[in-house]
Enzyme design. Structure first.
Site, PDB file in Angstrom:
ATOM      1  N   SER A  65       0.799  -1.244   0.000  1.00  0.00           N
ATOM      2  CA  SER A  65       0.000   0.000   0.000  1.00  0.00           C
ATOM      3  C   SER A  65       0.822   1.280   0.000  1.00  0.00           C
ATOM      4  O   SER A  65       0.277   2.345  -0.280  1.00  0.00           O
ATOM      5  CB  SER A  65      -0.893   0.037   1.230  1.00  0.00           C
ATOM      6  N   LYS A  68       0.606   3.294  -2.997  1.00  0.00           N
ATOM      7  CA  LYS A  68      -0.602   4.095  -3.266  1.00  0.00           C
ATOM      8  C   LYS A  68      -0.317   5.596  -3.179  1.00  0.00           C
ATOM      9  O   LYS A  68      -1.004   6.400  -3.794  1.00  0.00           O
ATOM     10  CB  LYS A  68      -1.713   3.719  -2.287  1.00  0.00           C
ATOM     11  N   TYR A 190      -3.550  -2.567 -10.529  1.00  0.00           N
ATOM     12  CA  TYR A 190      -3.506  -2.382  -9.064  1.00  0.00           C
ATOM     13  C   TYR A 190      -2.581  -3.417  -8.402  1.00  0.00           C
ATOM     14  O   TYR A 190      -1.745  -3.081  -7.564  1.00  0.00           O
ATOM     15  CB  TYR A 190      -4.925  -2.476  -8.501  1.00  0.00           C
ATOM     16  N   TYR A 242      -4.722   2.794   7.822  1.00  0.00           N
ATOM     17  CA  TYR A 242      -5.996   2.083   7.958  1.00  0.00           C
ATOM     18  C   TYR A 242      -6.748   2.653   9.154  1.00  0.00           C
ATOM     19  O   TYR A 242      -6.807   3.861   9.338  1.00  0.00           O
ATOM     20  CB  TYR A 242      -5.774   0.563   8.095  1.00  0.00           C
ATOM     21  N   VAL A 260       0.977  -3.877   3.851  1.00  0.00           N
ATOM     22  CA  VAL A 260       0.866  -5.193   4.487  1.00  0.00           C
ATOM     23  C   VAL A 260       2.131  -6.044   4.325  1.00  0.00           C
ATOM     24  O   VAL A 260       2.232  -7.107   4.911  1.00  0.00           O
ATOM     25  CB  VAL A 260      -0.366  -6.009   3.998  1.00  0.00           C
TER      26      VAL A 260
HETATM   27  N1  GLU Z   1      -2.304  -5.233  -2.271  1.00  0.00           N
HETATM   28  C1  GLU Z   1      -2.840  -5.156  -0.952  1.00  0.00           C
HETATM   29  C2  GLU Z   1      -4.339  -5.372  -0.967  1.00  0.00           C
HETATM   30  O1  GLU Z   1      -5.019  -4.893  -1.804  1.00  0.00           O
HETATM   31  C3  GLU Z   1      -2.484  -3.838  -0.359  1.00  0.00           C
HETATM   32  C4  GLU Z   1      -2.973  -3.701   1.042  1.00  0.00           C
HETATM   33  C5  GLU Z   1      -2.060  -2.943   1.937  1.00  0.00           C
HETATM   34  O2  GLU Z   1      -0.842  -2.943   1.857  1.00  0.00           O
HETATM   35  O3  GLU Z   1      -2.655  -2.320   2.813  1.00  0.00           O
HETATM   36  O4  GLU Z   1      -4.895  -6.030  -0.167  1.00  0.00           O
END
Ligand code: GLU
Length: 306
Positions: A65, A68, A190, A242, A260
């Site tokens: 993430s 992102k 993604y 989160y 994650v």
């Molecule tokens: N590729 C992971 C997902 O979509 C990213 C989640 C993350 O790192 O928070 O679940």
């Protein structure tokens, strides 16, 4: 790097290394579970280029993430303020992969760092670029001056084979008309974007532009405006962890983003960017030791944005 920083980081690293690691490695992307869970690294890069790292700071990992923030930066450059009509800027207070609030807000994700928001950002990039997969990678390579950075096909394939929730999210948003392209294409991009690999040194260097008013520290090249960089930092502070973003602001006091894969990047505007990595995650999905290490470093340095 002056000894005040290095001593604080050395002491904090030693202190946290001794802690019992109560976290658990993410297994919902099976390939992520193959990591050595004892890995623990930290690397700081200051705006004057001075740097210092410890532990497994040169070992690459899946940044997940954290990427992102980089895809948002690219899409924000392209769309300007119009981007906020596709994705909002509010903390979600729900899990990163939740479908819940999409119904309430008619397919407009609460922010660009939860999965739904990042999927919309990927859709925007696909609509505006000839080849989003390649051009995003080129963007990150140029931003970091690291031409060898790459996606991990293994991780991306592993996530794709098990990405039922992200598939549900993308289709659900499409049903509200907030995904323009085919969901399969958006999801492929993604998963690739999330599979980007970096080590702590590379991550801290890459993110210095957000501590430097949107400009690269090497050649002062403008990536985004100062105002846009402020906005991305504000989003990291309020939505970067989160459902634990409040806790991170409370305990660490810096804008940051976790993934994650167990990585966290945080930055102190005008001063430095720092990356930590330890794959075992706390119940909120953030690196157990990484959170504690950053908390200890900012507590001892008495430097935060507050
Ligand atoms: N590729 C992971 C997902 O979509 C990213 C989640 C993350 O790192 O928070 O679940």
């Amino acid at each position: 790097m002056d000894s005040t920083y290095t001593n604080i980081i050395k002491n904090a690293y030693r202190e946290i290394s001794l802690l019992e690691n109560k976290g658990k490695v993410a297994t919902y992307i099976p390939e992520l579970a193959n990591v050595d869970d004892a890995m623990f690294g930290v690397h700081i890069t200051r705006l004057d280029g001075a740097e210092f790292g410890m532990g497994n700071n040169l070992e690459k990992f899946s940044i997940q993430s954290i990427a992102k923030v980089l895809s948002l930066t690219m899409a924000y450059k392209i769309m300007g303020e119009r981007i906020w009509s596709r994705v909002d800027v509010e903390p979600s207070g729900t899990k990163f992969d939740s479908l819940l609030l999409l119904e309430t807000y008619h397919g407009i994700p609460r922010n660009p760092f939860i999965n739904s928001g990042a999927l919309v950002v990927c859709d925007i990039l696909i609509s505006h670029l000839d080849n989003a997969r390649e051009e995003f990678l080129d963007f990150v390579r140029a931003l970091s001056d690291m031409p060898h950075l790459n996606y991990s096909d293994k991780i991306a394939d592993s996530e794709k084979a098990h990405g039922y929730r992200n598939t549900a999210l993308c289709n659900f948003i499409k049903s509200f008309g907030n995904i323009e392209n085919e969901p399969a294409e958006v999801l492929d991009f993604y998963f690739d974007m999330c599979s980007l690999e970096m080590n702590c040194q590379q991550l801290s260097k890459t993110f210095t532009f957000l501590a430097n008013g949107g400009h690269k520290i090497i050649d002062n090249k403008k990536i985004i405006s100062k105002s846009n960089s402020k906005r991305i930092n504000a989003l990291m502070l309020t939505c970067g962890f989160y459902d634990e973003s409040g806790e991170f602001a409370f305990k660490v006091g810096l804008p940051g983003k976790s993934g994650v894969g167990g990585g966290i990047v945080a930055l102190y505007p005008g001063n430095y960017a720092i990356a930590v990595w330890s794959p075992k995650l706390n119940p909120n999905g953030n690196s157990f030791k990484g959170m504690k290490l950053l908390e200890t470093i900012t507590t001892h340095s008495e430097l935060s944005i507050f």
